[in-house]
Design an enzyme around this catalytic site. Structure first.
Site, PDB file in Angstrom:
ATOM      1  N   CYS A   1      -3.047  -4.386  -0.356  1.00 51.42           N
ATOM      2  CA  CYS A   1      -2.461  -3.053  -0.135  1.00 51.42           C
ATOM      3  C   CYS A   1      -3.481  -1.964  -0.477  1.00 51.42           C
ATOM      4  O   CYS A   1      -3.647  -1.006   0.258  1.00 51.42           O
ATOM      5  CB  CYS A   1      -1.230  -2.810  -0.999  1.00 51.42           C
ATOM      6  SG  CYS A   1      -0.103  -4.184  -1.157  1.00 51.42           S
ATOM      7  N   ASP A   2      -4.135  -2.091  -1.619  1.00 52.71           N
ATOM      8  CA  ASP A   2      -4.899  -0.965  -2.168  1.00 52.71           C
ATOM      9  C   ASP A   2      -6.417  -1.151  -2.203  1.00 52.71           C
ATOM     10  O   ASP A   2      -7.149  -0.200  -2.491  1.00 52.71           O
ATOM     11  CB  ASP A   2      -4.410  -0.679  -3.612  1.00 52.71           C
ATOM     12  CG  ASP A   2      -2.931  -0.310  -3.638  1.00 52.71           C
ATOM     13  OD1 ASP A   2      -2.465   0.298  -2.655  1.00 52.71           O
ATOM     14  OD2 ASP A   2      -2.248  -0.635  -4.617  1.00 52.71           O
TER      15      ASP A   2
ATOM     16  N   CYS B   1      -1.862  -5.275  -6.075  1.00 53.96           N
ATOM     17  CA  CYS B   1      -1.947  -5.781  -4.700  1.00 53.96           C
ATOM     18  C   CYS B   1      -3.269  -5.375  -4.053  1.00 53.96           C
ATOM     19  O   CYS B   1      -3.430  -4.229  -3.624  1.00 53.96           O
ATOM     20  CB  CYS B   1      -0.759  -5.278  -3.887  1.00 53.96           C
ATOM     21  SG  CYS B   1      -0.799  -5.816  -2.167  1.00 53.96           S
TER      22      CYS B   1
END
Ligand code: NDP
Length: 331
Positions: free
Chosen positions: A160-161, A157
């Site tokens: 997200c990261d 992701c």
């Protein structure tokens, strides 16, 4: 399985033994942001929700480290802590959260009908409404090094990261719209992004491909796959292989983003609920209504495009409101 889960499961089994068919107004399946948000709203609407968490309590977010993009956490939050917060909030209003796996469903086609759900192959529930929030699971390549370095530089992701890799070099694996979108997103943060495409062409839409090829710090390597991800505790590089020439080279990166698709967790609903060719549940218009009355779907299980914790939470809220309105219309 932690000791807390074991106790949870034991207590649940005792309950089952003394009560074989349980009647529930609102059953929630799945414990990610969609499930817990549905639970908060359903509990506040006095629907007395019961949630079955599934095997991965807290869902996909418990496999990520820091969550920096969920509103309300200015300093970011550990994914597991955030899900614990959501669970506590759902329980505060009376949701009963149970550790267990729904193994079979027999949904009614009638308005006002009873939906039969089996948990752990033994406990039968009759529910007036069911909210499905079983999520989706990211597909991984299946390499040992990939599994070992999950959370140490391997992610599925970028939104997200990706932030953790700003100013660094990363690899994106995949050639669909997700990979193209993640690669261009990462190119805004990273000094260089290398996209590995296993064939000699990309599957992504022409518009997305144009964006990829117009991004200066994004390099596409066709006919190229990962041979091995290098590093002990964190990613230190990736050995890639050209699947035509068999030539290998090491690309020095600190992050590897796998974007080769997701699989919605909908196996047990096949044949009863309408889904697309991949298995994502289809909902009606802007609502969370499935094709069956009293059965609603929220979160990644019905969303292949956004797949964010906050969008999942939003649809969880909608599902609880839809369930409340449905029950109200029966009175
Ligand atoms: P897709 O199934 O479309 O693409 C998966 C990609 O991963 C393919 O290019 C495939 O290669 C590649 N792949 C699969 N397995 C491997 C492997 N073992 N090694 C290397 N590569 C592999 O999934 P997406 O998640 O990209 O998209 C899912 C759906 O969501 C699509 O319908 C897409 O259009 C949609 N979507 C739309 C967006 C938007 O409109 N903004 C954004 C994101 C997704 P190959 O091509 O060789 O099979």
């Amino acid at each position: 399985m932690s000791i807390e889960f074991k106790i949870f499961k034991f207590v649940h089994k005792i309950k089952i033994m003394s009560n074989t068919i349980e009647k529930i107004k609102c059953l929630i399946i799945g414990s990610g942001p969609a499930g817990y948000t549905a639970a908060i709203y359903a509990a506040r609407a006095d629907l007395k929700p019961v949630m079955y968490t599934g095997m991965q309590m807290g869902g996909q977010l418990t496999t990520t480290t820091e969550v920096d993009n969920f509103p309300g956490y200015p300093q970011g939050v550990d994914g597991t802590s955030m899900m614990e917060d959501l669970k506590n909030q759902a329980e505060r209003f009376g949701t009963e959260v149970r550790f267990g796996l729904v193994t079979q469903v027999e949904f009614s086609k009638e308005i006002g009908g009873i939906h039969k759900v089996t948990v752990d192959e033994s406990h039968l529930i009759e529910a007036n409404t069911v909210i499905i929030a079983t999520g989706a699971t990211a597909t991984y390549l299946g390499l040992e090094s990939e599994q070992r370095l999950k959370g140490g530089g391997v992610s599925a992701c970028a939104t997200c990261d990706g932030f953790f890799y700003r100013g660094q070099e990363v690899i994106v694996v995949g050639a669909g719209d997700t990979a193209a979108e993640e690669a261009t997103y990462l190119a805004n943060l990273c000094t260089k992004v290398t996209m590995l495409v296993r064939r000699d062409e990309m599957r992504a839409s022409k518009a997305m491909q144009k964006r990829v090829f117009n991004t200066k710090n994004l390099v596409v390597k066709f006919n190229t796959e990962i041979d091995e991800i290098l590093g002990d505790k964190v990613v230190e590089g990736v050995r890639v292989i050209n699947n035509i020439t068999k030539e290998k080279e090491v690309v020095p990166v600190t992050g590897v983003f796998i974007a080769i698709g997701h699989k919605p967790n909908t196996e047990i609903f096949k044949g009863q609920l309408t889904m697309d060719s991949v298995g994502y549940l289809i909902t009606e218009g802007k609502t969370t209504k499935t094709n069956l009355p009293g059965v609603f779907a929220a979160g990644d299980v019905q969303d292949k495009d956004y797949r964010q914790a906050v969008t999942a939470a939003g649809t969880g809220c909608m599902a609880a409101l839809d369930a409340e309105r449905y029950l109200g219309s029966l009175e």
